[in-house]
Design a protein around this motif. Structure first.
Motif, mmCIF file in Angstrom:
data_model
loop_
_atom_site.group_PDB
_atom_site.id
_atom_site.type_symbol
_atom_site.label_atom_id
_atom_site.label_comp_id
_atom_site.label_asym_id
_atom_site.label_seq_id
_atom_site.Cartn_x
_atom_site.Cartn_y
_atom_site.Cartn_z
ATOM 1 N N GLN A 1 -7.798 2.456 -3.692
ATOM 2 C CA GLN A 1 -6.539 1.966 -3.136
ATOM 3 C C GLN A 1 -5.467 1.981 -4.212
ATOM 4 O OE1 GLN A 1 -6.610 -1.366 -0.324
ATOM 5 N NE2 GLN A 1 -8.772 -1.598 -0.794
ATOM 6 N N ALA B 1 0.832 -1.191 0.000
ATOM 7 C CA ALA B 1 0.000 0.000 0.000
ATOM 8 C C ALA B 1 0.867 1.241 0.000
ATOM 9 C CB ALA B 1 -0.910 -0.004 1.227
ATOM 10 N N CYS B 2 0.495 2.201 -0.820
ATOM 11 C CA CYS B 2 1.287 3.419 -0.964
ATOM 12 C C CYS B 2 0.710 4.557 -0.131
ATOM 13 C CB CYS B 2 1.327 3.847 -2.434
ATOM 14 S SG CYS B 2 2.115 2.643 -3.530
ATOM 15 N N SER C 1 -1.417 0.861 -4.964
ATOM 16 C CA SER C 1 -0.303 0.054 -4.494
ATOM 17 C C SER C 1 0.771 0.007 -5.564
ATOM 18 C CB SER C 1 -0.770 -1.357 -4.133
ATOM 19 O OG SER C 1 -1.449 -1.953 -5.229
#
Length: 427
Positions: free
Chosen positions: A132, A37-38, A134
């Motif tokens: 989200q 996850a960023c 990533s």
């Protein structure tokens, strides 16, 4: 106990914080590269229906490394199909989750922004949920292991004392504490005026419709109005009028958890949002700076909920500088002889000073003392039962007010009790 001290839930992206990341649910499918996850800030999230059929998601990379092959996942309304790939992208869809992956490399530098476009068959406009992002590089040496299940229970029990004066997570809680952030709600103090309560409601709406017992679905237009104002101004929104004109927000939030039919879905969404916004970023920060113990991670987790992403990074910068690491070299532990105990001590003192310097936050200053007592006792793995029978004045002098938290005894498995006798001490 009065909830007035809950106003200490402040700063950017706190439990009543600004939306710097979104999304909660796991992404479907598999990648050839390991993804993490960023850290990012979502600045645009729109889908315009007929005649445009066009979605736009703009985000800023706020992490410590450039993204090189990002993947973007988000939820669309039930029955909607994602149907177009921009050059360099390909997508899959599982249920309501559309996942876009790169067919070629794409570099998004630190602090750089990127605009992603997509299309669907929906004639109606909407806002994508559970966004989200990533990327393999987001895990480059920065993400350390998290807490064990029991350690996490202990950490969350402690934070729940500061939030609700009980180690039991209060999913049904909802109240306007008049701190300028609208209604404060649930296990982590999600607020209607700061972009995190809406994420809980969005998640819940994806699991359960109004026809299927979702009492909060009807508030989405009002929440969206408030959230758009928050996003456009960057200012916390105190108004609850848009919700009060629709129904009894406090009662409906509580009923959503107290009703055994809807409880599991509502609880799940609060857990997902809390993990996404607070727990996972806190563990990432711990890994980046070389913190390996459960106590340090628990202290960062609580600070993340209390101060948010921007707030905790400011605390870390000040801590590093005070220990001679003004260049913010990571990992900090081991740099120029810095030990984890010395780092945590300075971090807690820095956080204490931040709370004590604010007329609202100072009423919560005792929450820092509990971690200092655990540090002095060497309970690094949280494997020994302990009590929060300590105040800031017990550790650092009588100039600090008493927050008034009830003393609880917490066991290594997260169970707890209320002791009949205790003596305040920091040692």
């Amino acid at each position: 106990m009065s909830r007035l001290w809950i106003a200490s839930l402040a700063a950017t992206l706190t439990a009543c914080g600004g939306v710097e990341t979104e999304g909660m649910e796991p992404r479907p499918g598999a990648m050839n590269q390991a993804l993490a996850a960023c850290a990012y800030t979502l600045t645009t999230n729109t889908y315009l229906g007929s005649p445009d059929y066009w979605g736009t998601i703009t985000f800023k990379n706020t992490g410590a490394a450039a993204m090189t092959s990002p993947r973007i996942a988000f939820n669309v309304p039930s029955g909607v199909t994602c149907d177009y790939d921009e050059p360099g992208w390909t997508h899959t869809q599982s249920g309501t989750t559309c996942t876009y992956s790169r067919t070629s490399g794409l570099t998004i530098g630190v602090n750089a922004s990127y605009t992603f476009y997509y299309s669907t068959n929906s004639t109606a406009s909407f806002t994508a949920t559970n966004v989200q992002i990533s990327d393999p590089s987001c895990g480059s040496g920065e993400t350390g292991p998290g807490l064990t299940a029991n350690q996490k229970k202990v950490a969350e029990a402690l934070t729940s004392i500061w939030e609700n004066d009980t180690p039991t997570l209060n999913y049904a809680y909802a109240e306007n504490i008049y701190d300028g952030r609208g209604y404060t709600n649930g296990r982590a103090g999600f607020c209607t005026g700061t972009g995190d309560a809406i994420q809980v409601v969005e998640c819940y709406r994806n699991l359960r419709t109004a026809a299927n017992g979702n009492l909060l679905a009807k508030y989405m237009p009002g929440l969206t109005t408030i959230n758009n104002r928050y996003l456009s101004t960057g200012q916390d929104q105190a108004s609850t009028a848009e919700l009060d004109s629709i129904g009894n927000w406090v009662g409906d939030w509580a009923t959503s958890y107290n009703n055994t039919t809807t409880r599991a879905d509502f609880k799940s969404c609060q857990d997902q949002v809390s993990d996404r916004l607070y727990y996972t970023p806190a563990m990432n920060e711990a890994g980046k700076w070389g913190l390996t113990t459960a106590l340090s991670k628990a202290a960062l987790y609580d600070a993340y909920i209390n101060h948010g992403e921007s707030g905790i990074r400011a605390l870390i910068r000040t801590t590093n500088s005070a220990l001679g690491n003004s260049g913010q070299v990571a990992p900090a532990i081991g740099y120029n002889g810095i030990t984890e105990s010395a780092w945590l001590q300075k971090f807690l003192e820095t956080r204490r000073n931040t709370l004590a310097a604010d007329s609202t936050w100072i009423e919560a200053v005792d929450r820092v003392a509990a971690y200092e007592k655990l540090r002095r006792r060497g309970n690094w793995s949280l494997s020994t039962a302990f009590r929060n029978d300590v105040r800031a004045r017990d550790c650092w002098g009588t100039s600090y007010p008493i927050s008034g938290y009830t003393v609880r005894a917490i066991n290594p498995d997260g169970t707890w009790s209320t002791p009949s006798t205790y003596t305040y001490s920091c040692n």
